[in-house]
Enzyme design. Structure first.
Site, PDB file in Angstrom:
ATOM      1  N   LYS A 131      70.740  59.039  35.419  1.00 15.02           N
ATOM      2  CA  LYS A 131      71.462  59.616  34.287  1.00 15.02           C
ATOM      3  C   LYS A 131      70.670  59.377  33.001  1.00 15.02           C
ATOM      4  O   LYS A 131      69.989  58.356  32.861  1.00 15.02           O
ATOM      5  CB  LYS A 131      72.845  58.966  34.201  1.00 15.02           C
ATOM      6  CG  LYS A 131      73.778  59.557  33.153  1.00 15.02           C
ATOM      7  CD  LYS A 131      75.133  58.879  33.244  1.00 15.02           C
ATOM      8  CE  LYS A 131      76.129  59.485  32.272  1.00 15.02           C
ATOM      9  NZ  LYS A 131      77.480  58.868  32.405  1.00 15.02           N
ATOM     10  N   SER A 206      81.056  62.068  32.743  1.00 13.25           N
ATOM     11  CA  SER A 206      79.860  62.363  31.972  1.00 13.25           C
ATOM     12  C   SER A 206      78.575  62.357  32.789  1.00 13.25           C
ATOM     13  O   SER A 206      77.526  62.771  32.316  1.00 13.25           O
ATOM     14  CB  SER A 206      79.715  61.352  30.830  1.00 13.25           C
ATOM     15  OG  SER A 206      79.549  60.038  31.327  1.00 13.25           O
ATOM     16  N   ILE A 227      83.043  54.793  32.696  1.00 13.44           N
ATOM     17  CA  ILE A 227      83.943  53.952  31.911  1.00 13.44           C
ATOM     18  C   ILE A 227      85.388  54.347  32.186  1.00 13.44           C
ATOM     19  O   ILE A 227      86.273  53.509  32.221  1.00 13.44           O
ATOM     20  CB  ILE A 227      83.625  54.032  30.404  1.00 13.44           C
ATOM     21  CG1 ILE A 227      84.420  52.964  29.619  1.00 13.44           C
ATOM     22  CG2 ILE A 227      83.897  55.416  29.836  1.00 13.44           C
ATOM     23  CD1 ILE A 227      84.013  52.832  28.168  1.00 13.44           C
ATOM     24  N   SER A 230      83.548  58.624  34.798  1.00 13.41           N
ATOM     25  CA  SER A 230      82.319  59.386  34.591  1.00 13.41           C
ATOM     26  C   SER A 230      81.386  59.458  35.790  1.00 13.41           C
ATOM     27  O   SER A 230      80.434  60.232  35.786  1.00 13.41           O
ATOM     28  CB  SER A 230      81.547  58.837  33.386  1.00 13.41           C
ATOM     29  OG  SER A 230      82.194  59.199  32.194  1.00 13.41           O
TER      30      SER A 230
END
Length: 563
Positions: A131, A206, A227, A230
């Site tokens: 990521k 995310s 969190i 994600s």
């Protein structure tokens, strides 16, 4: 509004395009082709051997072939680099592309194996995608912020350093939403990442670039962060396995992030893969590298074989799972309910016990989490974007990238709560008290399980719906208050209009997405999450393997292959 940020974006995208070998460009299909998961096998770029390599989803098999020199690290890295770039041309999932660096690393590993007869480590030769939060020395890490273009890392993040020590081959980094605090993936630097199963739907976020890339088999193992969902949201919406560990099991030091300094609800790093062996291999290898020696916040807990053997859970002989049918607020769509029903039937058929989980103050827990997140987030985002004047996104529902972002703040980016330090302490105090209530609630199930133990794990939805159209993912309450493993199951066949309208008539639609036409969800993956106790990663992995096996056997015996 300054135009300076657009010039930086144009230059960054030009440099990204130049990092793609021109001979690896394909003729992309029309936008009307929604499911692009088969394009890598049909486009003609990959050889038969490269297809064999990238279609080998079991990471344990890949590692064995690398360790025994059946496949060289250069061959495997080349194959996944090519497939990743095919995926990128179809769903826009990559940020940094460093093929030459990856191939040079792979060649070094091949030479080491040839001259010593030994692998460098347990991940020898395995390509791993990261990521766009994990700095690699000499590369930019923008994390979706224009203001971070041109900032080159002077050292690797601790996890990247460990992965290199373990023999891995980092080869690409993947797209994220601006701020990271979204369940979708769009930013001003790289644009939007699409869902490979249906490009009109979001890939989640995310870690959306990771979810899309792994789903396209462009990476055998990826690293995301989580969190409040994600990792689990994109792995769910893209149809892969994904694991959110407890705080501190995987080192975070050196990673970039939003809201740094907020340490009441922490982000964690974790793996995404198309195989459970990939998830286990990553966790076991990284933990065995003793990350607490390199990260001051990493927990000193070695890989626990007794925990993986489920010694404290009846050795896995007869487990009791609790199913959370809903969160007490929103009724999930019919495919998610059917997935829960199928899982219950599969576990009962395998000899396990299943009871219902009663949600406890779920709305209140989510309220507290959002208050903590938003106590300083607005200032954080503005401080980062101020350098270039790029706008802070207020919606993921953006069609024209040349226009200014519009829309109102949604539940993923709520209005900042201006609170004093004392007021924040009170919120954190409430959160701690509610966590204690949840522990006691879990322990109280010993009266209902019939095993002499509280429930071994909870099986729950990841979201009340499958992947939704871009900009419509506005509910992550089912991941904001849990951690665990995402289990892929099947794909949605569009519901009949009559059944769906009947569901709409009965459903609580608050914070919910309901389209007029159920065909909107065509080919969207379906799955669930398995939630365990804190710091019990090994047990969660083992119980996920048990559930996964039970589902496979049940589907075979009942021909229930699709939801």
């Amino acid at each position: 509004m300054s135009t300076h940020w657009r010039e930086l974006v144009a230059d960054k995208r030009r440099r990204q395009n130049e990092s793609i070998p021109k001979e690896w460009l394909i003729t992309t299909p029309p936008q009307s082709l929604l499911d692009v998961t088969k394009v890598p096998e049909q486009c003609g770029l990959l050889s038969a051997k490269e297809l064999d390599i990238t279609n080998t989803v079991d990471v344990a098999v890949l590692l064995n072939k690398l360790a025994t020199s059946q496949w060289s690290a250069v061959e495997v890295t080349t194959a996944f680099c090519k497939r990743a770039i095919i995926a990128h041309q179809l769903v826009n999932c990559l940020t940094e592309i460093f093929v030459d660096r990856a191939l040079a690393r792979a060649a070094e590993l091949d030479e080491h194996l040839k001259t010593t007869g030994k692998v460098v480590g347990p991940l020898h030769g395995l390509p791993i995608s990261l990521k766009d939060q994990l700095p690699i020395k000499g590369l930019e890490t923008t994390m979706g912020y224009v203001s971070w273009i041109g900032k080159y890392a002077t050292r690797d993040a601790v996890l990247v350093e460990i992965l290199y020590d373990l023999g891995a081959v980092p080869f690409v980094r993947t797209n994220v939403p601006q701020t990271l605090m979204w369940g979708e993936t769009y930013n001003n630097v790289y644009g939007r990442t699409l869902n490979p199963h249906n490009r009109t739907l979001t890939c989640g976020g995310s870690s959306g670039g990771e979810g899309a890339l792994v789903a396209m088999k462009g990476s055998p193992l990826g690293v995301g962060s989580d969190i409040g969902g994600s990792i689990r949201i994109p792995s769910y919406m893209c149809g892969t396995y994904g694991f959110r560990p407890s705080y501190g099991r995987i080192p975070y030091a050196g990673a970039v992030n939003s809201m740094e300094g907020q340490d009441s609800v922490l982000s964690v790093l974790g793996p995404l893969s198309n195989s459970l062996s990939g998830i286990k291999t990553f966790m076991q290898a990284v933990i065995s590298a003793e990350p607490w020696l390199k990260d001051s916040l990493a927990r000193r807990k070695k890989w626990d074989n007794d925990e993986y053997a489920l010694v404290e859970h009846g050795s896995g002989k007869q487990l009791c799972f609790a199913i959370m049918w809903n969160d007490g607020q929103v009724i999930p769509h019919p495919p998610i309910i059917r997935a829960l029903e199928m899982t219950k039937a599969a576990l009962l058929a395998a000899g396990h016990k299943v009871i219902d989980w009663q949600p406890l103050q779920h709305r209140e827990l989510c309220r507290l989490v959002y208050l903590i997140w938003t106590s300083g987030s607005g200032e954080d985002y503005k401080a980062v974007t101020a350098a270039t004047g790029e706008p802070v996104l207020t919606s993921m529902d953006i069609v024209d990238e040349n226009s200014e972002p519009t829309g109102t703040l949604n539940t993923f980016l709520p209005e900042q709560q201006h609170v004093s330090a004392y007021q924040l302490w009170q919120v954190q105090k409430e959160k701690t008290a509610l966590r204690q209530k949840h522990l006691e609630h879990w322990n109280s199930t010993v009266q209902s399980t019939g095993t002499g133990r509280p429930v071994d794990a909870i099986i729950a939805p990841v979201a009340p719906y499958t992947a939704v159209p871009h900009g419509m993912n506005k509910n992550r309450r089912m991941t904001s208050s849990t951690k665990g493993m995402r289990i892929p199951m099947s794909y949605v066949i569009a519901l009949s209009s009559i059944r769906f309208r009947e569901f709409i008539r009965k459903a609580n639609t608050a914070s919910f997405y309901l389209p007029d036409d159920p065909a909107t969800f065509s080919d969207a993956p379906v799955g669930l999450q398995l939630v365990g106790r804190s710091q019990e990663e090994e047990a969660v992995l083992a119980m996920t393997e048990i559930v996964d096996s039970a589902l496979s056997q049940y589907k075979t015996s009942t021909s229930a292959s699709r939801l």
